[in-house]
Write a protein that holds these residues in place. Sequence first.
Motif: not given
Length: 155
Positions: A93-105
């Motif tokens: 879940e943490a990795a997914q959240k980090a990936a989502e944040l990176r995608a937004l960035e």
Amino acid sequence: MEERDKEKAKGSERWTAAITNLSEIAANLDSLQKLLMKKAVYVDEETFAKASLSSEQARTIKVLEQRVETLERELDAAISAAARARNEKRQAEAAQKAAELRALEVTRELENTTKVFELHMEELRAKQEEISKRDNEIKLLEAIIQTLGGRESLK
């Protein structure tokens, strides 16, 4: 979480107490059986039946103790596996959240780059229009100069 641990501890205490009781019973039965073998030359059928029953119960108790130990190990393994699975889930879940944040960035960066590009394009178009306008003015001035130059040579 703490309540689960308390329940687990209570269950473990109960199993330990039960195993201790079963071990004591088995030891008592073994002692009785040895005593009967050493001291008794002859026993009546009722005593023999009781001793046989006690012996059979001791064997059953031993098998049940082994089964309880096996089940305890399986339970411990299942609890450990569940804890590992929860930990892996949290990490995923943490990795997914980090990936989502990176995608937004990255999306924001692309949007910003697009806006900058559009501004540069507008500026380039404006400069091209200005150059085209000046080009036309130069051509007009050249035509005027040629016309004036041609009139002077006629005079």
